[in-house]
Write a protein that holds these residues in place. Structure first.
Motif, PDB file in Angstrom:
ATOM      1  N   ALA A   1      -6.695   1.914   3.209  1.00 54.07           N
ATOM      2  CA  ALA A   1      -6.406   0.496   2.980  1.00 54.07           C
ATOM      3  C   ALA A   1      -5.144   0.341   2.139  1.00 54.07           C
ATOM      4  N   TYR A   2      -5.014   1.170   1.110  1.00 54.93           N
ATOM      5  CA  TYR A   2      -3.827   1.074   0.253  1.00 54.93           C
ATOM      6  C   TYR A   2      -2.568   1.422   1.043  1.00 54.93           C
ATOM      7  N   ALA A   3      -2.634   2.487   1.830  1.00 57.00           N
ATOM      8  CA  ALA A   3      -1.467   2.902   2.620  1.00 57.00           C
ATOM      9  C   ALA A   3      -1.064   1.811   3.595  1.00 57.00           C
ATOM     10  N   ASP A   4      -2.046   1.174   4.224  1.00 57.71           N
ATOM     11  CA  ASP A   4      -1.757   0.101   5.186  1.00 57.71           C
ATOM     12  C   ASP A   4      -1.140  -1.095   4.481  1.00 57.71           C
ATOM     13  N   TRP A   5      -1.713  -1.497   3.356  1.00 57.89           N
ATOM     14  CA  TRP A   5      -1.175  -2.641   2.600  1.00 57.89           C
ATOM     15  C   TRP A   5       0.245  -2.353   2.117  1.00 57.89           C
ATOM     16  N   GLN A   6       0.456  -1.168   1.603  1.00 57.21           N
ATOM     17  CA  GLN A   6       1.772  -0.835   1.078  1.00 57.21           C
ATOM     18  C   GLN A   6       2.814  -0.829   2.185  1.00 57.21           C
ATOM     19  N   ALA A   7       2.436  -0.332   3.356  1.00 53.49           N
ATOM     20  CA  ALA A   7       3.389  -0.276   4.466  1.00 53.49           C
ATOM     21  C   ALA A   7       3.735  -1.662   4.988  1.00 53.49           C
ATOM     22  N   ARG A   8       2.772  -2.589   4.933  1.00 55.16           N
ATOM     23  CA  ARG A   8       2.988  -3.910   5.530  1.00 55.16           C
ATOM     24  C   ARG A   8       3.474  -4.962   4.552  1.00 55.16           C
TER      25      ARG A   8
ATOM     26  N   TYR B   1       1.976   3.075 -14.087  1.00 57.34           N
ATOM     27  CA  TYR B   1       0.594   2.931 -13.622  1.00 57.34           C
ATOM     28  C   TYR B   1       0.107   1.493 -13.794  1.00 57.34           C
ATOM     29  N   LEU B   2       0.401   0.893 -14.939  1.00 52.34           N
ATOM     30  CA  LEU B   2      -0.038  -0.483 -15.178  1.00 52.34           C
ATOM     31  C   LEU B   2       0.591  -1.449 -14.186  1.00 52.34           C
ATOM     32  N   LYS B   3       1.886  -1.260 -13.899  1.00 56.48           N
ATOM     33  CA  LYS B   3       2.558  -2.118 -12.917  1.00 56.48           C
ATOM     34  C   LYS B   3       1.900  -1.969 -11.544  1.00 56.48           C
ATOM     35  N   LEU B   4       1.609  -0.726 -11.168  1.00 54.87           N
ATOM     36  CA  LEU B   4       0.980  -0.487  -9.866  1.00 54.87           C
ATOM     37  C   LEU B   4      -0.397  -1.143  -9.809  1.00 54.87           C
ATOM     38  N   LEU B   5      -1.202  -0.959 -10.858  1.00 58.08           N
ATOM     39  CA  LEU B   5      -2.543  -1.535 -10.863  1.00 58.08           C
ATOM     40  C   LEU B   5      -2.504  -3.048 -10.924  1.00 58.08           C
ATOM     41  N   ASP B   6      -1.514  -3.600 -11.594  1.00 60.38           N
ATOM     42  CA  ASP B   6      -1.374  -5.062 -11.638  1.00 60.38           C
ATOM     43  C   ASP B   6      -1.067  -5.604 -10.239  1.00 60.38           C
ATOM     44  N   ARG B   7      -0.123  -4.968  -9.532  1.00 54.93           N
ATOM     45  CA  ARG B   7       0.179  -5.394  -8.155  1.00 54.93           C
ATOM     46  C   ARG B   7      -1.056  -5.281  -7.277  1.00 54.93           C
ATOM     47  N   LEU B   8      -1.761  -4.152  -7.412  1.00 57.74           N
ATOM     48  CA  LEU B   8      -2.942  -3.913  -6.586  1.00 57.74           C
ATOM     49  C   LEU B   8      -4.021  -4.952  -6.856  1.00 57.74           C
ATOM     50  N   CYS B   9      -4.312  -5.186  -8.129  1.00 58.97           N
ATOM     51  CA  CYS B   9      -5.399  -6.115  -8.466  1.00 58.97           C
ATOM     52  C   CYS B   9      -5.065  -7.547  -8.065  1.00 58.97           C
TER      53      CYS B   9
END
Length: 311
Positions: free
Chosen positions: A13-20, A84-92
Motif C-alpha cells: 500500500a505504501y509503495a503504491d501510494w508513494q508511486a501515485r 522519520y518524523l516528516k515521513l510519518l507526518d506525511r503518511l498519517c
C-alpha cells in the motif's frame, strides 16, 4: 476508496501510494533515490510496530518515541530523526484523509522538532597523517596473517572511500588490483547504484598481497574480509578496532577514529587532486554533493585546488 490494502499489506500500500501521490513539501514528486530511502524507512517503522503489537491504524506518539530507543534508532542523529518524523507526518495525514486513522500522532512531534542548525565539522587526516597511513599500509616481509589483513582493511577504506557497511560486504570477485587501472566494484545496495572506484596506487600492493594470501587460506565464503573460522562478515566493531589501532600506530588521535575518518580523508584527497565535487560524490556513492561541500570548506583558500573545486 478501497483502503483494505493498508491493513492486509501495508508495504504494498505504501509503495503504491508513494508511486501515485506522495510528494514533498513543494508538491514535487520525490526522486527515485528518495523513494527507495523512504520505503526502507517505512519498512523499518512497520517492523517496529509489528514487534510491539501495533498497526498503522493504531500506533500513537509513544510508538514513535520508542523508535529512538531501539538498537538501530539509538544511532540516529537529529537530522535522521527529523526525516522519520516528516515521513510519518506525511503518511498519517494521508491515512487520516482516507479514513484509516482518526488522528496524526506525528504532527505535534514535527512541530516541536527542528532540523539541526549546524552540522559537526568533518574529521579527516591532515595531508601529513594521510601520507603516514599510506606508508603504514604497505606490506612488510615480517607481517603475519593478522597484520597483513589489518593493513589491507585500512588500505581498502583509505584507498576507495567506501563506507564501513560496504567494506563488510565487499566480495573477492569485486576487487581487481591487477586490472589497468585497478578498481573495486561496489554493488548496488539500498538507494545507492552500482559504482566502480579506482584504487589509489598506495592501496594496490597490499590488496594484491592480501588477495594472494587469502586464496591459500581455508576461508568459507567469498567476502574479502571475514571471520576465518566461520566465513561470516567482520563486524563494524571489529573493523573499527582495526582502524583505531592503525591510527594509533602512526600517533594520530581524533574524536572519531572509525572508518568514517578514512572515507572523509579519501574525499578530501580527491578534492585536493582537482576532482569536481559531483565526481567525488559519485565516487562515494552519494546523490548529493553536501558531504563534499562540507569537506571542501575545510580546505584553505590558498590550497592547490583546481578549476571546478571551489564552491
Amino acid at each position: 476508496m478501497d483502503t483494505s490494502l493498508w491493513h492486509t499489506n501495508p508495504t504494498a500500500a505504501y509503495a503504491d501510494w508513494q508511486a501515485r501521490e506522495a510528494a514533498g513539501a513543494d508538491r514535487r514528486p520525490f526522486s527515485a533515490r528518495s523513494i527507495v530511502q523512504h520505503r526502507a524507512m517505512f519498512e523499518h517503522f512497520r517492523r517496529h510496530l509489528l514487534e510491539r503489537g501495533a498497526t498503522l491504524a493504531s500506533f500513537g506518539p509513544e510508538h514513535i518515541a520508542a523508535l529512538w530507543h531501539t538498537r538501530a534508532g539509538a544511532r540516529h542523529g537529529v537530522a535522521t530523526r527529523m526525516r522519520y518524523l516528516k515521513l510519518l507526518d506525511r503518511l498519517c495525514r494521508h491515512l487520516v484523509a482516507i479514513g484509516v486513522r482518526q488522528t496524526n500522532p506525528a504532527a505535534p512531534l514535527v512541530r516541536e522538532a527542528h532540523w539541526p542548525e549546524g552540522e559537526p565539522e568533518p574529521i579527516f587526516l591532515p595531508e601529513a597523517a594521510d601520507a603516514c597511513l599510506q606508508a603504514w599500509v604497505h606490506p612488510a616481509p615480517a607481517d603475519d596473517l593478522s597484520q597483513l589483513r589489518s593493513r589491507a582493511i585500512v588500505a581498502l577504506f583509505l584507498g576507495t572511500g567506501i563506507t564501513v557497511a560496504e567494506g563488510c560486504a565487499a566480495m573477492v570477485g569485486d576487487l581487481h588490483p591487477e586490472a589497468a587501472p585497478p578498481y573495486l566494484r561496489v554493488p548496488a545496495h539500498g538507494a545507492r547504484d552500482t559504482r566502480t572506484v579506482h584504487l589509489a596506487p598506495f592501496a594496490v600492493p597490499i590488496l594484491a598481497a592480501w588477495q594472494q594470501r587469502r586464496a591459500t587460506l581455508p576461508i568459507a565464503g567469498d567476502l574479502i574480509f571475514s571471520m576465518q573460522t566461520t566465513g561470516q562478515a567482520m563486524t563494524v566493531k571489529t573493523l573499527g578496532v582495526i582502524v583505531r589501532a592503525a591510527l594509533e600506530a602512526i600517533d594520530f588521535s581524533a574524536a572519531d577514529m572509525s572508518p568514517r575518518i578514512l572515507r572523509n580523508t579519501f574525499c578530501r584527497r580527491q578534492l585536493l587532486a582537482g576532482h569536481a565535487r559531483d565526481d567525488v560524490s559519485a565516487m562515494l556513492g552519494l546523490a548529493s554533493p553536501r558531504t563534499c561541500d562540507r569537506i571542501a570548506a575545510t580546505i584553505a583558500d590558498d590550497a592547490p585546488l583546481q578549476e571546478g573545486i571551489r564552491l
